[in-house]
Write a protein that holds these residues in place. Structure first.
Motif, PDB file in Angstrom:
ATOM      1  N   GLU A  82      38.821  30.148  53.747  1.00  0.00           N
ATOM      2  CA  GLU A  82      37.823  31.016  53.080  1.00  0.00           C
ATOM      3  C   GLU A  82      37.516  32.300  53.852  1.00  0.00           C
ATOM      4  O   GLU A  82      37.407  33.371  53.244  1.00  0.00           O
ATOM      5  CB  GLU A  82      36.536  30.234  52.798  1.00  0.00           C
ATOM      6  N   PRO A  83      37.389  32.244  55.205  1.00  0.00           N
ATOM      7  CA  PRO A  83      37.090  33.495  55.920  1.00  0.00           C
ATOM      8  C   PRO A  83      38.203  34.538  55.795  1.00  0.00           C
ATOM      9  O   PRO A  83      37.995  35.700  56.154  1.00  0.00           O
ATOM     10  CB  PRO A  83      36.958  33.034  57.385  1.00  0.00           C
ATOM     11  N   PHE A  84      39.353  34.135  55.317  1.00  0.00           N
ATOM     12  CA  PHE A  84      40.498  35.039  55.256  1.00  0.00           C
ATOM     13  C   PHE A  84      40.832  35.444  53.818  1.00  0.00           C
ATOM     14  O   PHE A  84      41.907  35.988  53.549  1.00  0.00           O
ATOM     15  CB  PHE A  84      41.699  34.395  55.955  1.00  0.00           C
ATOM     16  N   GLU A  85      39.905  35.167  52.920  1.00  0.00           N
ATOM     17  CA  GLU A  85      40.107  35.603  51.525  1.00  0.00           C
ATOM     18  C   GLU A  85      40.190  37.122  51.488  1.00  0.00           C
ATOM     19  O   GLU A  85      39.476  37.819  52.203  1.00  0.00           O
ATOM     20  CB  GLU A  85      38.960  35.107  50.635  1.00  0.00           C
ATOM     21  N   THR A  86      41.058  37.610  50.645  1.00  0.00           N
ATOM     22  CA  THR A  86      41.233  39.062  50.556  1.00  0.00           C
ATOM     23  C   THR A  86      41.695  39.438  49.154  1.00  0.00           C
ATOM     24  O   THR A  86      42.008  38.560  48.332  1.00  0.00           O
ATOM     25  CB  THR A  86      42.235  39.560  51.630  1.00  0.00           C
ATOM     26  N   VAL A  87      41.712  40.736  48.897  1.00  0.00           N
ATOM     27  CA  VAL A  87      42.150  41.204  47.586  1.00  0.00           C
ATOM     28  C   VAL A  87      43.656  41.005  47.423  1.00  0.00           C
ATOM     29  O   VAL A  87      44.379  40.873  48.402  1.00  0.00           O
ATOM     30  CB  VAL A  87      41.808  42.698  47.392  1.00  0.00           C
ATOM     31  N   ALA A  88      44.109  40.999  46.194  1.00  0.00           N
ATOM     32  CA  ALA A  88      45.535  40.966  45.882  1.00  0.00           C
ATOM     33  C   ALA A  88      45.937  42.364  45.409  1.00  0.00           C
ATOM     34  O   ALA A  88      45.076  43.157  45.019  1.00  0.00           O
ATOM     35  CB  ALA A  88      45.800  39.929  44.801  1.00  0.00           C
ATOM     36  N   PRO A  89      47.231  42.696  45.456  1.00  0.00           N
ATOM     37  CA  PRO A  89      47.663  44.001  44.945  1.00  0.00           C
ATOM     38  C   PRO A  89      47.201  44.189  43.499  1.00  0.00           C
ATOM     39  O   PRO A  89      47.152  43.224  42.729  1.00  0.00           O
ATOM     40  CB  PRO A  89      49.198  43.920  45.010  1.00  0.00           C
ATOM     41  N   ALA A  90      46.863  45.416  43.150  1.00  0.00           N
ATOM     42  CA  ALA A  90      46.436  45.691  41.768  1.00  0.00           C
ATOM     43  C   ALA A  90      47.587  45.381  40.816  1.00  0.00           C
ATOM     44  O   ALA A  90      48.756  45.609  41.129  1.00  0.00           O
ATOM     45  CB  ALA A  90      46.027  47.154  41.642  1.00  0.00           C
ATOM     46  N   LYS A  91      47.249  44.854  39.636  1.00  0.00           N
ATOM     47  CA  LYS A  91      48.264  44.573  38.617  1.00  0.00           C
ATOM     48  C   LYS A  91      48.787  45.892  38.042  1.00  0.00           C
ATOM     49  O   LYS A  91      48.010  46.784  37.705  1.00  0.00           O
ATOM     50  CB  LYS A  91      47.676  43.721  37.492  1.00  0.00           C
ATOM     51  N   GLU A  92      50.087  45.978  37.924  1.00  0.00           N
ATOM     52  CA  GLU A  92      50.696  47.211  37.412  1.00  0.00           C
ATOM     53  C   GLU A  92      50.730  47.257  35.889  1.00  0.00           C
ATOM     54  O   GLU A  92      50.897  48.320  35.297  1.00  0.00           O
ATOM     55  CB  GLU A  92      52.113  47.355  37.971  1.00  0.00           C
ATOM     56  N   LEU A  93      50.623  46.053  35.295  1.00  0.00           N
ATOM     57  CA  LEU A  93      50.586  45.954  33.832  1.00  0.00           C
ATOM     58  C   LEU A  93      49.420  45.055  33.460  1.00  0.00           C
ATOM     59  O   LEU A  93      49.069  44.150  34.223  1.00  0.00           O
ATOM     60  CB  LEU A  93      51.863  45.283  33.307  1.00  0.00           C
ATOM     61  N   ALA A  94      48.843  45.284  32.293  1.00  0.00           N
ATOM     62  CA  ALA A  94      47.830  44.349  31.789  1.00  0.00           C
ATOM     63  C   ALA A  94      48.475  42.974  31.618  1.00  0.00           C
ATOM     64  O   ALA A  94      49.635  42.878  31.186  1.00  0.00           O
ATOM     65  CB  ALA A  94      47.299  44.849  30.449  1.00  0.00           C
ATOM     66  N   VAL A  95      47.753  41.935  31.984  1.00  0.00           N
ATOM     67  CA  VAL A  95      48.294  40.583  31.844  1.00  0.00           C
ATOM     68  C   VAL A  95      47.533  39.825  30.763  1.00  0.00           C
ATOM     69  O   VAL A  95      46.457  40.233  30.333  1.00  0.00           O
ATOM     70  CB  VAL A  95      48.225  39.805  33.176  1.00  0.00           C
ATOM     71  N   SER A  96      48.102  38.700  30.337  1.00  0.00           N
ATOM     72  CA  SER A  96      47.476  37.866  29.309  1.00  0.00           C
ATOM     73  C   SER A  96      46.125  37.365  29.810  1.00  0.00           C
ATOM     74  O   SER A  96      45.892  37.247  31.013  1.00  0.00           O
ATOM     75  CB  SER A  96      48.382  36.674  29.005  1.00  0.00           C
ATOM     76  N   SER A  97      45.272  37.002  28.870  1.00  0.00           N
ATOM     77  CA  SER A  97      43.897  36.589  29.193  1.00  0.00           C
ATOM     78  C   SER A  97      43.869  35.488  30.242  1.00  0.00           C
ATOM     79  O   SER A  97      43.024  35.500  31.135  1.00  0.00           O
ATOM     80  CB  SER A  97      43.206  36.113  27.917  1.00  0.00           C
ATOM     81  N   PHE A  98      44.807  34.538  30.173  1.00  0.00           N
ATOM     82  CA  PHE A  98      44.728  33.395  31.084  1.00  0.00           C
ATOM     83  C   PHE A  98      45.063  33.784  32.527  1.00  0.00           C
ATOM     84  O   PHE A  98      44.875  32.982  33.430  1.00  0.00           O
ATOM     85  CB  PHE A  98      45.620  32.247  30.582  1.00  0.00           C
ATOM     86  N   LEU A  99      45.551  34.988  32.735  1.00  0.00           N
ATOM     87  CA  LEU A  99      45.833  35.466  34.095  1.00  0.00           C
ATOM     88  C   LEU A  99      44.922  36.620  34.511  1.00  0.00           C
ATOM     89  O   LEU A  99      45.181  37.296  35.512  1.00  0.00           O
ATOM     90  CB  LEU A  99      47.304  35.884  34.209  1.00  0.00           C
ATOM     91  N   SER A 100      43.849  36.852  33.746  1.00  0.00           N
ATOM     92  CA  SER A 100      42.916  37.929  34.086  1.00  0.00           C
ATOM     93  C   SER A 100      41.926  37.425  35.141  1.00  0.00           C
ATOM     94  O   SER A 100      41.007  36.670  34.836  1.00  0.00           O
ATOM     95  CB  SER A 100      42.156  38.400  32.836  1.00  0.00           C
ATOM     96  N   GLU A 101      42.120  37.883  36.355  1.00  0.00           N
ATOM     97  CA  GLU A 101      41.345  37.389  37.495  1.00  0.00           C
ATOM     98  C   GLU A 101      39.977  38.067  37.537  1.00  0.00           C
ATOM     99  O   GLU A 101      39.860  39.273  37.301  1.00  0.00           O
ATOM    100  CB  GLU A 101      42.129  37.675  38.784  1.00  0.00           C
ATOM    101  N   THR A 102      38.942  37.285  37.840  1.00  0.00           N
ATOM    102  CA  THR A 102      37.598  37.858  37.999  1.00  0.00           C
ATOM    103  C   THR A 102      37.122  37.746  39.451  1.00  0.00           C
ATOM    104  O   THR A 102      36.180  38.421  39.843  1.00  0.00           O
ATOM    105  CB  THR A 102      36.575  37.148  37.096  1.00  0.00           C
ATOM    106  N   LYS A 103      37.790  36.894  40.239  1.00  0.00           N
ATOM    107  CA  LYS A 103      37.385  36.756  41.646  1.00  0.00           C
ATOM    108  C   LYS A 103      37.836  38.007  42.400  1.00  0.00           C
ATOM    109  O   LYS A 103      38.984  38.434  42.271  1.00  0.00           O
ATOM    110  CB  LYS A 103      38.036  35.503  42.227  1.00  0.00           C
TER     111      LYS A 103
END
Lengths: 394, 394
Positions: free
Chosen positions: B250-271
């Motif tokens: 948990e102390p090492f949680e970080t952002v992921a690279p921005a998505k280059e394309l819109a993804v389907s709803s089931f892969l839309s991250e809110t964290k």
């Protein structure tokens, strides 16, 4: 009663059953219309085999040695020649629940039918072709064992991402297909690093089952390159409840098609009849009507079950008891021998006529597929059936 | 002692160990240079957790609820703040055997790194490219769980069929490669037909391990089309003995690279921080010398572990406790961040210099790969190591 003629004394398949009088799952066989729990019978068998007969899967039984299994089969046949035992211990099949016969370890699905791969290339690319390695060994992929279910289990239409006309969308598959297959169930395991020579392959096969490799062609089509099928197939695979032992199939051994190219030493077959003459059939059930959509035969396969064992282990990959090695779609050369709807409808472009007067390309909610396999002389596999239920909401 | 700094009180990974004083495999943790069997300690935990601590795999523990695991972790941390308990129950790691931590159910390997897929296309086709579905979801394949071994197990060079210069041959692979990966171990299972929403994905992940997806590139290259990799990988996969729980990461949680394309709803991250900052490193060991051949980072992955859980289950495929969901090769943009030799050597065409003065493209018999992962602040994965032994004779 259905498939009575598949289950003579010459068959004696193994399955896992339960019923009111036998609430615990245990090893059973089927004779005509009756299911008989093996632990009820006075059988001569090794202690490990005796204890395997009360287990809720066939794995322990499948792991027994071939000589132990031959002893069991001989003793079982003898017991079932005694009508009083059948009368006392036989339960009508319609009063019995049949369960997933095996705790599936790994699931490996191969491409044994040249007609299938050629028809699929035609459906997708417009002309017949073959993967570059097809004639060199049975090409395969690793399937998902967690979602293997027994015949009769409902099949939920999967959700997934697919591409049509250049646009990508997420939703229920619009191309729900079946695949007509058989699979070998591995009994005797091997150690990591060892391989199985072709001539020893049968020692590792406990028996065969029918297998329906349900496929969502639109989801599969988008994901295939370069890692192969995954979500397009991992949602469900159905197998028949009865495992027909190799011993019951011996009278139906037959030659395989001649190899068109020289193969590597580990695939050079010396057995004259390494394949089986097993007739396969698939019906599409819509409403009250069934339409026969495929008639095929295992003997048409370019690669045999023995080849699958040799190929799977040549790199040292180990076999586990309960592994399934499946044939891929078993098609033939004729238009009545397409073992999946993608072949039959040229990738969903050609409608087919059904017995209820409707047309279809792929499977609709409520449709079912019933596949059967029959060798003759009272030996068959019964059926493997599944009906499609609507998808979850998106 | 190696990797002492990976195993502070902030880590407390889970593994399966045995030693002279503890001949039966059981659940253990590592603190600095010591291995401690959890059942020795006075821990407050649920009955099912207590009974899981004496099992020969982590599966029962992994299946416990997150709140039960949090209670265990809290109690374990408290116990290990007591030096007298450590003194009494700690065994020096060099005197302990570490075993395969999990009975692997399914093994699913995904393509999370954009740099990897682009570098591989360049190595194979001469220019960077991407599979058509890469930006839409994590593409994957099903791997072979039977041949997963613990770090330290020898890796036998596989035999197989490959094609070079238009001619097909059978023999030991000439292109033995490694792949630098991590894998999530699934704890909480799901039912067939259900899916896991992205926001619930972490609830199903017990922890992470290092994973080396050994690959025979020549065998793999010939078999890939159209069904994906099989014999080129199914001969062996290595994982680290220590499972680092998500709580320690948990102390090492970080952002992921921005998505280059819109993804389907089931892969839309809110964290906000769905990925982890975990530094990865691979060394090639030849003779007495080690050469660092890759430095990479989990945070560079285009897809996250959470995405893998969502993608794997969106079609209704069920999760089992003990499933492994792996990242695929984790590469970066730099020339020092190629997570496999195929990338680094442009498909075996460019020699690399090693610390012992020799050159190589792929791995020779006797070579080893040691991979490590470190987060910082006393939290790391130790290593995952394997050495190549000669093939069986053809």
């Amino acid at each position: 009663m259905a498939y009575t003629d598949h289950f003579s004394l010459a068959n004696l398949p193994y399955g896992i059953a339960s019923c009111k009088e036998h609430p615990e799952k245990a090893v059973a066989t089927r004779l005509h219309d009756l299911v008989i729990f093996l632990a009820d019978l006075p059988l001569e068998c090794a202690e490990n085999v005796k204890s395997a007969l009360t287990k809720p899967t066939l794995n322990d039984l499948a792991a027994a040695s071939k000589s132990e299994l031959q002893q069991l089969r001989g003793s079982l046949k003898k017991a079932l020649e005694d009508d009083s035992l059948i009368k006392k211990f036989g339960y009508t099949v319609s009063n019995v629940s049949l369960h997933l016969p095996i705790s599936v370890a790994g699931f490996f699905d191969f491409s044994c039918s040249k007609d299938h791969v050629q028809n699929m290339e035609e459906a997708i690319f417009g002309k017949k072709g073959m993967p570059p390695s097809f004639l060199h060994y049975p090409v395969g992929y690793t399937g998902t064992s967690s979602s293997i279910v027994v015949s009769g289990t409902k099949v939920q239409r999967p959700l997934g991402v697919s591409m049509a006309g250049g646009s990508v969308s997420f939703g229920p598959t619009k191309a729900m297909d079946y695949e007509l297959e058989l699979a070998a169930i591995i009994g005797k395991p091997t150690n990591l690093g060892d391989s199985v020579a072709l001539e020893d392959a049968d020692d590792h096969i406990f028996g065969l089952v029918l297998l329906n490799d349900w496929s969502a062609r639109d989801i599969q089509g988008f994901e295939m390159k370069p890692l192969g099928p995954m979500n397009g197939k991992s949602f469900c695979t159905s197998i028949s409840p009865w495992v027909v032992p190799l011993e019951a199939l011996e009278p139906f051994e037959t030659v395989a098609p001649a190899k068109e190219l020289a193969v590597s030493s580990f695939l050079s077959e010396t057995k004259e009849k390494p394949s089986y003459d097993i007739q396969l059939e698939a019906e599409l059930v819509r409403g009250e009507k069934s339409t026969t959509i495929c008639k095929s035969n295992v003997s048409w396969m370019y690669w045999t079950f023995r080849d699958l064992v040799a190929q799977h282990t040549v790199n040292g990959c180990n076999l586990n008891t309960g592994d399934l090695l499946a044939t891929g779609t078993v098609s033939g050369a004729g238009d009545d021998a397409h073992g999946c709807l993608a072949e039959m409808t040229k990738g969903g472009k050609v409608q087919i006529e059904l017995a209820d007067g409707s047309q279809t390309t792929y499977l609709q909610d409520g449709d079912g597929i019933r596949m059967t396999a029959y060798c003759g002389k009272g030996v068959g596999f019964g059926d493997c059936t599944g009906f499609i239920t609507p998808s979850r909401s998106v």
